[in-house]
Design a protein around this motif. Structure first.
Motif, PDB file in Angstrom:
ATOM      1  N   VAL A  54       0.864  -1.177   0.000  1.00 54.36           N
ATOM      2  CA  VAL A  54       0.000   0.000   0.000  1.00 54.36           C
ATOM      3  C   VAL A  54       0.899   1.225   0.000  1.00 54.36           C
ATOM      4  O   VAL A  54       1.789   1.346   0.855  1.00 54.36           O
ATOM      5  CB  VAL A  54      -0.936   0.027   1.224  1.00 54.36           C
ATOM      6  CG1 VAL A  54      -1.720   1.344   1.269  1.00 54.36           C
ATOM      7  CG2 VAL A  54      -1.891  -1.152   1.202  1.00 54.36           C
ATOM      8  N   LEU A  55       0.708   2.115  -0.965  1.00 55.37           N
ATOM      9  CA  LEU A  55       1.456   3.365  -1.054  1.00 55.37           C
ATOM     10  C   LEU A  55       0.606   4.463  -0.423  1.00 55.37           C
ATOM     11  O   LEU A  55      -0.457   4.800  -0.937  1.00 55.37           O
ATOM     12  CB  LEU A  55       1.776   3.698  -2.512  1.00 55.37           C
ATOM     13  CG  LEU A  55       2.562   2.628  -3.282  1.00 55.37           C
ATOM     14  CD1 LEU A  55       2.755   3.058  -4.724  1.00 55.37           C
ATOM     15  CD2 LEU A  55       3.905   2.347  -2.615  1.00 55.37           C
ATOM     16  N   LEU A 107      -6.433  -7.435   5.187  1.00 52.74           N
ATOM     17  CA  LEU A 107      -5.762  -7.002   3.963  1.00 52.74           C
ATOM     18  C   LEU A 107      -4.402  -6.398   4.276  1.00 52.74           C
ATOM     19  O   LEU A 107      -3.408  -6.661   3.579  1.00 52.74           O
ATOM     20  CB  LEU A 107      -6.643  -5.990   3.224  1.00 52.74           C
ATOM     21  CG  LEU A 107      -6.142  -5.504   1.859  1.00 52.74           C
ATOM     22  CD1 LEU A 107      -5.962  -6.682   0.904  1.00 52.74           C
ATOM     23  CD2 LEU A 107      -7.109  -4.497   1.262  1.00 52.74           C
ATOM     24  N   LEU A 108      -4.334  -5.611   5.352  1.00 47.95           N
ATOM     25  CA  LEU A 108      -3.060  -5.001   5.726  1.00 47.95           C
ATOM     26  C   LEU A 108      -2.018  -6.051   6.099  1.00 47.95           C
ATOM     27  O   LEU A 108      -0.818  -5.846   5.881  1.00 47.95           O
ATOM     28  CB  LEU A 108      -3.266  -4.036   6.903  1.00 47.95           C
ATOM     29  CG  LEU A 108      -3.849  -2.664   6.569  1.00 47.95           C
ATOM     30  CD1 LEU A 108      -4.056  -1.856   7.852  1.00 47.95           C
ATOM     31  CD2 LEU A 108      -2.947  -1.903   5.606  1.00 47.95           C
ATOM     32  N   SER A 109      -2.468  -7.173   6.683  1.00 50.20           N
ATOM     33  CA  SER A 109      -1.514  -8.203   7.091  1.00 50.20           C
ATOM     34  C   SER A 109      -0.865  -8.872   5.885  1.00 50.20           C
ATOM     35  O   SER A 109       0.152  -9.550   6.023  1.00 50.20           O
ATOM     36  CB  SER A 109      -2.216  -9.259   7.952  1.00 50.20           C
ATOM     37  OG  SER A 109      -3.098 -10.055   7.171  1.00 50.20           O
ATOM     38  N   ARG A 110      -1.443  -8.693   4.710  1.00 49.29           N
ATOM     39  CA  ARG A 110      -0.900  -9.284   3.490  1.00 49.29           C
ATOM     40  C   ARG A 110      -0.142  -8.272   2.645  1.00 49.29           C
ATOM     41  O   ARG A 110       0.310  -8.599   1.542  1.00 49.29           O
ATOM     42  CB  ARG A 110      -2.037  -9.920   2.678  1.00 49.29           C
ATOM     43  CG  ARG A 110      -2.643 -11.138   3.360  1.00 49.29           C
ATOM     44  CD  ARG A 110      -4.022 -11.463   2.813  1.00 49.29           C
ATOM     45  NE  ARG A 110      -4.548 -12.714   3.365  1.00 49.29           N
ATOM     46  CZ  ARG A 110      -5.121 -12.805   4.572  1.00 49.29           C
ATOM     47  NH1 ARG A 110      -5.234 -11.728   5.340  1.00 49.29           N
ATOM     48  NH2 ARG A 110      -5.572 -13.974   5.007  1.00 49.29           N
ATOM     49  N   CYS A 111      -0.050  -7.033   3.120  1.00 49.90           N
ATOM     50  CA  CYS A 111       0.605  -5.961   2.356  1.00 49.90           C
ATOM     51  C   CYS A 111       1.620  -5.239   3.234  1.00 49.90           C
ATOM     52  O   CYS A 111       1.444  -5.117   4.444  1.00 49.90           O
ATOM     53  CB  CYS A 111      -0.426  -4.943   1.857  1.00 49.90           C
ATOM     54  SG  CYS A 111      -1.706  -5.617   0.791  1.00 49.90           S
ATOM     55  N   GLN A 112       2.656  -4.742   2.592  1.00 53.33           N
ATOM     56  CA  GLN A 112       3.558  -3.804   3.250  1.00 53.33           C
ATOM     57  C   GLN A 112       3.039  -2.388   2.995  1.00 53.33           C
ATOM     58  O   GLN A 112       2.561  -2.090   1.904  1.00 53.33           O
ATOM     59  CB  GLN A 112       4.975  -3.939   2.712  1.00 53.33           C
ATOM     60  CG  GLN A 112       5.610  -5.287   2.940  1.00 53.33           C
ATOM     61  CD  GLN A 112       7.046  -5.316   2.461  1.00 53.33           C
ATOM     62  OE1 GLN A 112       7.909  -4.629   2.994  1.00 53.33           O
ATOM     63  NE2 GLN A 112       7.306  -6.111   1.438  1.00 53.33           N
TER      64      GLN A 112
END
Length: 331
Positions: free
Chosen positions: A56-57, A155-160
């Motif tokens: 996530v940017l 979702l955040l747990s799967r993204c930096q």
């Protein structure tokens, strides 16, 4: 080229906006985000290895989120697919996932770029999970809001999450130089006006280039000074909102300036909130809180003055009551 259009009875197409013409073509050309894109940065390392993780940017407008996603896909050899949470629904997501699944079967990886991802509701965000888990898509979401507040924990747990910064003065100066090189002429500005132009853009590269494009169209025999620049461009409304990221950032900046004993900075953040339309009584309540929590026994009179300033504003209203808030802030 114009003659060819005229011969065909067509009007020549309008040139693309300056910001679009100067869009970086490589990650190295992206200004102001070296902490992420340099060879030692996390995104730079991914691009070099040609192996991308979902991310996530998070950053303000005009700092290059969309450009970075597009260039990252190109650098890593991924197919770039873009959707916007503003215009897309469940049907669009299903279509994008199905296209990515077909590509994967053919050996082609897909970078799915989701602009304004925070605008998808919780159920729609959950729809990404199986496709990201299985690696059908590498998700790159862009948001101007704090992901911790706006995105599902699953979702955040799967993204930096990578934080993009507002462009500093050096990055903005480099953008202006690039614009002048593309136009083949200098901006009609004095050095002081050039500095004022950078300050007006407030770290937004796209807005800076939009202003520069306006100035390139100005026919001026002499360079514009800051007052002339101000008359030409008017002013930009300060970035602020009532209940989202800007709201909390500005009140936090006011608290930190008071805590750091910096009256000039504190007055700046106070004025910026008032100018942006913040509810003055909200500010007054936060100043009471600062007097109680940040200062406390170090100056017991601060709490008395804070309550007096709040009552003064309630009695007088704006604009006179704002002077009481400013005097309290300085105290």
């Amino acid at each position: 080229m114009a003659d060819l259009f005229e011969a065909a009875g067509l009007t020549p197409p309008h040139p693309a906006p300056l910001a679009e013409r100067l869009r970086p073509r490589t990650l190295e050309e992206v200004a102001g985000q070296d902490h992420l894109l340099s060879p030692e940065g996390p995104i730079g390392r991914m691009a070099a290895a040609r192996r991308l993780s979902s991310m996530v940017l998070w950053g303000p407008p005009g700092v290059g989120k969309t450009t970075i996603a597009r260039l990252l896909a190109h650098a890593a050899g991924y197919e770039f697919q873009q959707i916007s949470a503003v215009f897309s629904g469940v049907a669009d997501l299903k279509r994008a996932f199905e296209q990515a699944r077909v590509r994967r079967q053919a050996g082609q990886a897909t970078l799915l770029f989701v602009d304004e991802i925070h605008r998808f509701n919780r159920a729609q965000q959950d729809g990404f999970l199986p496709w990201v888990e299985e690696g059908v898509v590498t998700l790159v979401g862009a948001t101007t809001e704090n992901p911790s507040f706006e995105l599902n924990g699953a979702l955040l747990s799967r993204c930096q999450v990578f934080v993009l910064r507002r462009l500093d003065e050096a990055a903005q100066a480099a953008l202006l130089e690039r614009a002048e090189a593309a136009e083949g002429r200098d901006l009609p500005l004095t050095p002081e006006a050039r500095s004022a132009l950078v300050a007006l853009a407030d770290g937004d590269g796209r807005y800076l280039l939009t202003l520069a494009e306006t100035l390139f169209g100005v026919a001026s025999a002499t360079p514009l000074d800051p007052p002339a620049l101000g008359r030409l461009l008017q002013k930009r409304s300060p970035a602020h909102d009532k209940d989202r990221e800007g709201h909390y950032n500005l009140i936090s900046a006011l608290h930190k300036s008071i805590r750091g004993s910096d009256p000039d900075a504190a007055l700046y953040w106070l004025a910026r909130m008032l100018e942006g339309g913040e509810e003055p009584l909200f500010i007054a309540r936060r100043l009471v809180r600062a007097a109680m929590e940040d200062i406390g026994s170090a100056d017991p009179m601060s709490l008395v003055l804070a309550n007096a300033a709040r009552e003064t504003f309630e009695h007088l209203g704006s604009p006179e009551g704002e002077l009481a808030l400013a005097q309290l802030t300085v105290h």
